[in-house]
Design a protein around this motif. Structure first.
Motif, PDB file in Angstrom:
ATOM      1  N   LEU A  94       0.864  -1.335   0.160  1.00 57.05           N
ATOM      2  CA  LEU A  94       0.004   0.101   0.040  1.00 57.05           C
ATOM      3  C   LEU A  94       0.779   1.186   0.061  1.00 57.05           C
ATOM      4  O   LEU A  94       0.513   2.319  -0.495  1.00 57.05           O
ATOM      5  N   GLY A  95       1.934   1.280   0.578  1.00 51.99           N
ATOM      6  CA  GLY A  95       3.002   2.142   0.454  1.00 51.99           C
ATOM      7  C   GLY A  95       3.268   2.784  -0.799  1.00 51.99           C
ATOM      8  O   GLY A  95       3.485   3.997  -1.178  1.00 51.99           O
ATOM      9  N   GLY A  96       3.650   1.378  -1.670  1.00 56.89           N
ATOM     10  CA  GLY A  96       3.919   1.915  -2.998  1.00 56.89           C
ATOM     11  C   GLY A  96       2.736   2.430  -3.835  1.00 56.89           C
ATOM     12  O   GLY A  96       2.821   3.339  -4.866  1.00 56.89           O
ATOM     13  N   VAL A  97       1.524   1.863  -3.399  1.00 59.26           N
ATOM     14  CA  VAL A  97       0.387   2.485  -3.919  1.00 59.26           C
ATOM     15  C   VAL A  97       0.292   3.919  -3.663  1.00 59.26           C
ATOM     16  O   VAL A  97      -0.131   4.905  -4.663  1.00 59.26           O
ATOM     17  N   THR A  98       0.410   4.273  -2.519  1.00 61.51           N
ATOM     18  CA  THR A  98       0.326   5.660  -1.783  1.00 61.51           C
ATOM     19  C   THR A  98       1.296   6.578  -2.453  1.00 61.51           C
ATOM     20  O   THR A  98       0.792   7.689  -3.076  1.00 61.51           O
ATOM     21  N   ALA A  99       2.466   6.184  -2.761  1.00 66.19           N
ATOM     22  CA  ALA A  99       3.595   6.878  -3.394  1.00 66.19           C
ATOM     23  C   ALA A  99       3.248   7.148  -4.733  1.00 66.19           C
ATOM     24  O   ALA A  99       3.564   8.381  -5.450  1.00 66.19           O
ATOM     25  N   HIS A 100       2.730   6.261  -5.348  1.00 67.59           N
ATOM     26  CA  HIS A 100       2.376   6.251  -6.813  1.00 67.59           C
ATOM     27  C   HIS A 100       1.393   7.622  -7.159  1.00 67.59           C
ATOM     28  O   HIS A 100       1.321   8.155  -7.970  1.00 67.59           O
ATOM     29  N   LEU A 101       0.585   7.516  -6.015  1.00 67.14           N
ATOM     30  CA  LEU A 101      -0.552   8.641  -6.064  1.00 67.14           C
ATOM     31  C   LEU A 101       0.097   9.993  -5.782  1.00 67.14           C
ATOM     32  O   LEU A 101      -0.801  10.969  -6.219  1.00 67.14           O
ATOM     33  N   LEU A 102       1.108  10.245  -5.166  1.00 63.66           N
ATOM     34  CA  LEU A 102       1.597  11.511  -4.497  1.00 63.66           C
ATOM     35  C   LEU A 102       2.494  12.266  -5.910  1.00 63.66           C
ATOM     36  O   LEU A 102       3.213  11.290  -6.468  1.00 63.66           O
ATOM     37  N   PRO A 103       2.256  13.537  -6.121  1.00 65.91           N
ATOM     38  CA  PRO A 103       3.102  14.111  -6.925  1.00 65.91           C
ATOM     39  C   PRO A 103       4.509  14.157  -6.541  1.00 65.91           C
ATOM     40  O   PRO A 103       4.791  13.905  -5.333  1.00 65.91           O
ATOM     41  N   GLY A 104       5.525  14.239  -7.486  1.00 60.46           N
ATOM     42  CA  GLY A 104       6.968  13.855  -7.031  1.00 60.46           C
ATOM     43  C   GLY A 104       7.330  14.922  -5.807  1.00 60.46           C
ATOM     44  O   GLY A 104       8.208  14.539  -5.159  1.00 60.46           O
ATOM     45  N   ALA A 105       7.120  16.391  -6.120  1.00 63.62           N
ATOM     46  CA  ALA A 105       7.182  17.381  -5.155  1.00 63.62           C
ATOM     47  C   ALA A 105       6.815  16.948  -3.894  1.00 63.62           C
ATOM     48  O   ALA A 105       7.534  17.375  -2.738  1.00 63.62           O
ATOM     49  N   TRP A 106       5.464  16.566  -3.645  1.00 61.55           N
ATOM     50  CA  TRP A 106       5.067  16.070  -2.283  1.00 61.55           C
ATOM     51  C   TRP A 106       5.763  14.731  -1.664  1.00 61.55           C
ATOM     52  O   TRP A 106       6.023  14.964  -0.567  1.00 61.55           O
ATOM     53  N   LEU A 107       6.176  14.061  -2.648  1.00 63.62           N
ATOM     54  CA  LEU A 107       6.916  12.873  -2.071  1.00 63.62           C
ATOM     55  C   LEU A 107       8.279  13.379  -1.457  1.00 63.62           C
ATOM     56  O   LEU A 107       8.757  12.931  -0.516  1.00 63.62           O
ATOM     57  N   GLN A 108       8.831  14.250  -2.255  1.00 64.96           N
ATOM     58  CA  GLN A 108      10.152  14.921  -1.780  1.00 64.96           C
ATOM     59  C   GLN A 108       9.833  15.470  -0.213  1.00 64.96           C
ATOM     60  O   GLN A 108      10.762  15.493   0.352  1.00 64.96           O
ATOM     61  N   LEU A 109       8.889  16.286  -0.175  1.00 65.31           N
ATOM     62  CA  LEU A 109       8.781  17.200   1.067  1.00 65.31           C
ATOM     63  C   LEU A 109       8.343  16.289   1.927  1.00 65.31           C
ATOM     64  O   LEU A 109       9.076  16.317   3.308  1.00 65.31           O
ATOM     65  N   LEU A 110       7.804  15.011   1.977  1.00 70.37           N
ATOM     66  CA  LEU A 110       7.715  13.948   2.861  1.00 70.37           C
ATOM     67  C   LEU A 110       8.895  13.435   3.357  1.00 70.37           C
ATOM     68  O   LEU A 110       9.087  13.189   4.504  1.00 70.37           O
ATOM     69  N   ILE A 111       9.843  13.155   2.355  1.00 68.32           N
ATOM     70  CA  ILE A 111      11.018  12.559   2.702  1.00 68.32           C
ATOM     71  C   ILE A 111      12.098  13.413   3.322  1.00 68.32           C
ATOM     72  O   ILE A 111      12.471  13.037   4.166  1.00 68.32           O
ATOM     73  N   GLY A 112      11.920  14.788   3.066  1.00 66.74           N
ATOM     74  CA  GLY A 112      12.403  15.650   3.878  1.00 66.74           C
ATOM     75  C   GLY A 112      12.201  15.807   5.246  1.00 66.74           C
ATOM     76  O   GLY A 112      12.946  16.024   6.266  1.00 66.74           O
ATOM     77  N   VAL A 113      10.826  15.830   5.502  1.00 64.16           N
ATOM     78  CA  VAL A 113      10.154  16.009   6.641  1.00 64.16           C
ATOM     79  C   VAL A 113      10.920  14.827   7.710  1.00 64.16           C
ATOM     80  O   VAL A 113      11.096  14.856   8.866  1.00 64.16           O
ATOM     81  N   PHE A 114      10.686  13.521   6.874  1.00 65.68           N
ATOM     82  CA  PHE A 114      10.949  12.273   7.754  1.00 65.68           C
ATOM     83  C   PHE A 114      12.379  12.508   8.033  1.00 65.68           C
ATOM     84  O   PHE A 114      13.063  12.127   9.388  1.00 65.68           O
ATOM     85  N   ALA A 115      13.550  12.822   7.027  1.00 63.59           N
ATOM     86  CA  ALA A 115      14.732  12.984   7.612  1.00 63.59           C
ATOM     87  C   ALA A 115      15.080  13.986   8.645  1.00 63.59           C
ATOM     88  O   ALA A 115      15.828  13.462   9.500  1.00 63.59           O
ATOM     89  N   LEU A 116      14.258  14.956   8.653  1.00 62.22           N
ATOM     90  CA  LEU A 116      14.629  15.727   9.651  1.00 62.22           C
ATOM     91  C   LEU A 116      14.086  15.409  11.090  1.00 62.22           C
ATOM     92  O   LEU A 116      14.846  15.435  12.017  1.00 62.22           O
TER      93      LEU A 116
END
Length: 273
Positions: A94-116
């Motif tokens: 389901l994580g792969g499905v969720t990521a597929h539905l997210l625009p690339g910019a939003w996915l980058q933003l989430l990764i940035g928040v998680f890393a921080l």
């Protein structure tokens, strides 16, 4: 040939950092691949999805060696692994499905928040409390373990990681002794990576913007270079880690994650306005 060299260097860097800091390489591989794919001219709509998918595919290979090492030491709690794995498999898919539905910019933003968030947690020494617990405490019921596995798999697939930064704190709160928590977390990384990588491959299968040598969002040239170099340099990083201060290593890695997180957040801050 030049591109393969870049991927080999990335694998060397990811392996060294993973060995130095005792973490999976996904937190490093994903941001690095985003930069490399951007320089290669891969469309921004798909490059972050490709970075996450390719990272998960590499974890399939690297986690096998880690699991074998922990298993030979008798540290993996296979009962816990069995209880969490069905949830992990479903969650990762389901994580792969969720990521597929997210625009690339939003996915980058989430990764940035998680890393921080992980960096801040490391600086606050949020994981050290786990070492205070005694092994043999009362574990949650199977339904809780199943649900926790589902969430960990879902989040890990979105971020392209093996899940150690989520699984270890959860198991530690369940009063699992730290060595067993780390070893069981390493085992859980394999179903996370397998289900997540397959999900990303299927979700992106008909994507028209993908470059050649791709299976869905998985990009095999990057996968090959990273896997070839990372295993050797992980051993080098582990040997180097024994010569350096553990606290210094921890602070350096937290600083690196902060830079990565803040950069991704800054580049995509316009989404929040």
């Amino acid at each position: 040939m030049e591109t393969l060299l870049i991927y080999l260097l990335l694998g060397a860097a990811a392996g060294t950092i993973a060995g130095l800091f005792g973490v999976g390489g996904g937190l490093i591989i994903v941001p690095a691949l985003v930069l490399v794919f951007t320089a290669q001219g891969i469309p921004p709509e798909i490059l972050t999805h490709m970075a996450v998918a390719t990272s998960l595919a590499t974890i399939v290979i690297t986690s096998i060696s880690s699991i074998r090492t922990h298993h030979l030491k008798g540290a993996v709690d296979w009962g816990l692994f069995a209880a969490m794995t069905p949830g992990i498999l479903l969650g990762s898919w389901l994580g792969g499905v969720t990521a597929h539905l997210l625009p690339g910019a939003w996915l980058q933003l989430l990764i940035g928040v998680f890393a921080l968030a992980i960096a801040v947690k490391m600086w606050l020494d949020g994981f050290r409390h786990a070492q205070l617990g005694e092994d043999g405490g009362h574990l949650p019921g199977r339904s809780v373990l199943l649900g926790a596995g589902g969430f960990i798999g879902w989040a890990s697939a979105i971020f392209g990681i093996g899940g150690g930064s989520l699984t270890v704190p959860f198991l530690s709160r369940c009063r699992v002794q730290m060595q067993r928590a780390v070893a069981t977390s390493a085992a859980c990384g394999l179903p996370i990576a397998v289900a997540g990588a397959i999900s990303f491959a299927i979700q992106g299968w008909r994507e028209p913007m993908l470059p050649p040598w791709s299976s869905g969002y998985i990009y095999w040239p990057a996968f090959s270079g990273i896997v070839l170099a990372s295993a050797f340099f992980a051993r080098f990083g582990a040997l180097l880690a024994h010569r350096l201060s553990a606290q210094m290593l921890k602070n350096c890695f937290a600083g690196l994650l902060s830079v990565i997180g803040l950069r991704f957040i800054w580049l995509n801050a316009h989404l929040l306005t």
